[in-house]
Design an enzyme around this catalytic site. Structure first.
Site, short mmCIF file in Angstrom:
data_model
loop_
_atom_site.label_atom_id
_atom_site.label_comp_id
_atom_site.label_asym_id
_atom_site.label_seq_id
_atom_site.Cartn_x
_atom_site.Cartn_y
_atom_site.Cartn_z
N HIS A 126 6.01 -8.43 -3.39
CA HIS A 126 6.60 -8.27 -2.05
C HIS A 126 8.05 -7.81 -2.25
CE1 HIS A 126 7.21 -8.74 2.13
NE2 HIS A 126 7.24 -10.05 2.26
N ASP B 269 10.68 -0.07 -1.55
CA ASP B 269 11.34 -0.60 -2.74
C ASP B 269 11.55 0.42 -3.84
OD1 ASP B 269 11.68 -3.22 -1.87
OD2 ASP B 269 9.56 -3.65 -2.23
N HIS C 154 0.94 0.11 -0.75
CA HIS C 154 1.28 -0.79 0.36
C HIS C 154 -0.02 -1.20 1.03
CE1 HIS C 154 3.22 -2.28 3.99
NE2 HIS C 154 4.32 -2.34 3.26
N1 ACO Z 1 0.10 0.97 -9.23
C1 ACO Z 1 -1.13 1.29 -9.68
N2 ACO Z 1 -2.25 1.04 -9.00
C2 ACO Z 1 -2.13 0.44 -7.81
C3 ACO Z 1 -0.88 0.08 -7.28
C4 ACO Z 1 0.27 0.36 -8.04
N3 ACO Z 1 1.46 0.07 -7.59
N4 ACO Z 1 -1.07 -0.52 -6.07
C5 ACO Z 1 -2.38 -0.53 -5.86
N5 ACO Z 1 -3.03 0.04 -6.91
C6 ACO Z 1 -4.47 0.28 -7.05
C7 ACO Z 1 -5.20 -1.03 -7.31
O1 ACO Z 1 -5.31 -1.29 -8.68
C8 ACO Z 1 -6.54 -0.74 -6.66
O2 ACO Z 1 -7.27 0.08 -7.52
P1 ACO Z 1 -8.88 -0.10 -7.65
O3 ACO Z 1 -9.41 0.26 -6.28
O4 ACO Z 1 -9.27 0.83 -8.73
O5 ACO Z 1 -9.10 -1.55 -7.99
C9 ACO Z 1 -6.18 0.08 -5.43
O6 ACO Z 1 -4.94 0.74 -5.78
C10 ACO Z 1 -5.99 -0.74 -4.18
O7 ACO Z 1 -4.96 -1.70 -4.41
P2 ACO Z 1 -4.95 -3.17 -3.86
O8 ACO Z 1 -4.30 -4.05 -4.89
O9 ACO Z 1 -6.30 -3.54 -3.34
O10 ACO Z 1 -3.99 -2.99 -2.60
P3 ACO Z 1 -3.31 -4.15 -1.81
O11 ACO Z 1 -3.18 -3.67 -0.42
O12 ACO Z 1 -3.99 -5.46 -2.02
O13 ACO Z 1 -1.86 -4.29 -2.49
C11 ACO Z 1 0.41 -4.00 -2.99
C12 ACO Z 1 -0.71 -3.79 -1.97
C13 ACO Z 1 0.51 -5.50 -3.36
C14 ACO Z 1 1.74 -3.59 -2.34
C15 ACO Z 1 0.12 -3.16 -4.24
O14 ACO Z 1 0.05 -1.78 -3.90
C16 ACO Z 1 1.16 -3.38 -5.35
O15 ACO Z 1 1.02 -4.33 -6.12
N6 ACO Z 1 2.19 -2.49 -5.45
C17 ACO Z 1 3.23 -2.67 -6.43
C18 ACO Z 1 4.22 -3.72 -5.98
C19 ACO Z 1 5.08 -3.23 -4.86
O16 ACO Z 1 5.65 -2.15 -4.90
N7 ACO Z 1 5.24 -4.10 -3.85
C20 ACO Z 1 6.08 -3.82 -2.68
C21 ACO Z 1 5.24 -3.67 -1.46
S1 ACO Z 1 6.23 -3.22 -0.11
C22 ACO Z 1 7.03 -4.63 0.30
O17 ACO Z 1 6.58 -5.72 0.21
C23 ACO Z 1 8.34 -4.48 0.81
#
Ligand code: ACO
Length: 436
Positions: free
Chosen positions: A268, A363, A307
């Site tokens: 987050h 971010d 996201h």
């Molecule tokens: N890098 C690589 N792969 C990713 C990323 C990433 N940053 N984010 C998602 N994916 C992939 C997942 O591995 C998944 O792949 P799969 O379908 O092959 O299993 C697919 O994309 C879907 O991802 P989920 O994890 O299901 O998406 P979710 O909505 O649950 O997660 C989150 C969202 C937590 C923001 C995620 O994208 C993440 O961890 N990003 C990196 C951390 C980040 O930047 N957080 C800030 C968010 S914005 C905020 O809070 C202000």
């Protein structure tokens, strides 16, 4: 509309049910009538992480993740970032309308008059280790404010609630600045209510021996814009925490502390800190392809990408990119921006990211700006928490006024043991993995 209903046939019983649809949603409780017999509890929905469950009605922030749209109280974020001060946006989020000149002046004054903290709070600060993470300090000291303002427990008086809201917005930068200076061993600087919200914060952070700290206008405005962009983002992890804890009628200080805790996680608000670590680790543009390959192999995440709601470019990231250029005019270019830009370019053209609709989020660029301005990475999430306090409190206020408010209490699907008889200690089998 007459046909705004959903007809469900339960194939277990062959019974048919018709339930209303309102605002594109069915009420989960309407499913409870779907039973196989009188002993059946009734149908529930299973939605870990609330991927498709609305938990409230809200009139504060509108977000269309597919179109990349963000609006506060109907105003596009781009226009607010261009024309408003942070406190003007705070007024909008809390009251539903932009303030008149007179209202804004009174509001600025009210917040800035509440920037002082009790001298005893400084003693808590002094108790932390020299290298304590500022988010830990912020969580603890915001929770501790609850003990200084016992009137905050009376939630039935909207005027009293409003007083706590102003207190929290006013004191947050002071606490954050104290946490920063504690780490450096510098004496705390008292707030100066004659300054703007961001200039006062900069003054408390960076004033040394000069009688008056003069903030750079471009940097102060950049901080103002970053604060506006971070002020609210509807029902994200920390805001949902705010609403869940607030639903138990806990006071707004401890409730906000819980929201800050949720924000601190690297998935987050903690992501901005992680982005900087990632860019440091990548080190040079030529190392990007290897890094991307590791991400695609599932060994790591590209921090600042992806996201839960945005499946398009985060509109805040677009504004932040522009702010970055303005900041670099003053501070000199942060070389990490070139790595970030190249990383974004490669990722946005790569099938892995295209297929999963992974775009830069707020971010991805914010940390690069903050670092150029002189903040250390452990301060980045604090810089998110200060403005988001406004959003949390607007949502908390809306929660208190919601006629449908009840204590948050999800259901579970129990998958554990059936009932069994107690086993005396001498006859128990050893449990693997139970090391303490
Ligand atoms: N890098 C690589 N792969 C990713 C990323 C990433 N940053 N984010 C998602 N994916 C992939 C997942 O591995 C998944 O792949 P799969 O379908 O092959 O299993 C697919 O994309 C879907 O991802 P989920 O994890 O299901 O998406 P979710 O909505 O649950 O997660 C989150 C969202 C937590 C923001 C995620 O994208 C993440 O961890 N990003 C990196 C951390 C980040 O930047 N957080 C800030 C968010 S914005 C905020 O809070 C202000």
């Amino acid at each position: 509309m007459e046909n705004d209903t959903l007809t469900i046939t339960d194939n277990r019983t062959n019974k048919t049910y018709t339930i209303p649809i309102a605002n594109g949603a069915v009420r989960a409780l309407d499913l409870r009538q779907i039973k196989t017999g009188p002993d059946d509890f009734g149908l529930m929905t299973y939605d870990p992480a609330f991927m498709n469950t609305a938990s409230c009605h809200s009139a504060i922030t509108y977000l269309d993740g597919d179109a990349g749209i963000l609006r506060y109280r109907g105003y596009p974020i781009e226009q607010l970032a261009e024309h408003c001060t942070f406190l003007e946006v705070a007024f909008l989020l809390l009251n539903g309308e932009l303030p008149t000149q007179e209202e804004l002046e009174k509001w600025n004054q009210a917040v800035m008059q509440r920037t002082m903290i009790h001298e005893n709070v400084k003693k808590f600060m002094d108790g932390f280790h020299h290298d304590a993470h500022p988010m830990g300090i912020l969580i603890s000291t915001v929770a501790a404010l609850s003990t200084f303002y016992p009137d905050a427990r009376i939630l039935s008086n909207p005027l009293c609630n409003r007083k706590q809201i102003v207190r929290l917005i006013g004191k947050m930068p002071t606490l954050a600045a104290c946490a920063y200076r504690h780490r450096l061993g510098l004496p705390y600087v008292y707030p100066d209510p004659s300054l703007s919200y961001t200039k006062n914060y900069m003054n408390m952070l960076w004033r040394r021996t000069e009688p008056t700290y003069v903030a750079n206008e471009v940097l102060a405005r950049a901080l103002e814009v970053l604060f506006i962009l971070h002020a609210d983002h509807e029902q994200n992890c920390s805001t949902s925490t705010m609403r869940a804890v607030g639903s138990s009628n806990a006071d707004p200080f401890v409730t906000t502390a819980a929201a800050i805790a949720a924000l601190s996680g690297p998935l987050h608000g903690g992501a901005n800190e992680e982005v900087l670590r990632m860019l440091d680790e990548i080190g040079a543009i030529e190392n990007i392809p290897n890094y991307i390959a590791e991400v695609k192999a599932g060994h790591r995440k590209l921090m600042g990408f992806g996201h839960r709601v945005y499946k398009n470019y985060d509109p805040r990231a677009r504004i932040i990119k522009r702010v970055a250029e303005e900041v670099f005019e003053v501070t000199g270019r942060n070389p990490k921006i070139d790595i970030a830009l190249e990383l974004e370019k490669i990722a946005l053209n790569d099938d892995y990211f295209i297929k999963r609709k992974l775009y830069p989020n707020v971010d991805f660029y914010s940390g690069i700006i903050y670092q150029a301005m002189g903040f250390t990475p452990d301060q980045f999430t604090v810089l998110f928490g200060i403005p988001r306090t406004v959003g949390w409190l607007a949502q908390w206020q809306e929660l208190l006024q919601d006629p449908e408010r009840k204590i948050a209490r999800p259901r579970q699907i129990y998958v554990g043991q059936e009932v069994r008889d107690f086993v005396p200690i001498t006859r128990r089998a050893q449990v693997e993995m139970a090391a303490v």
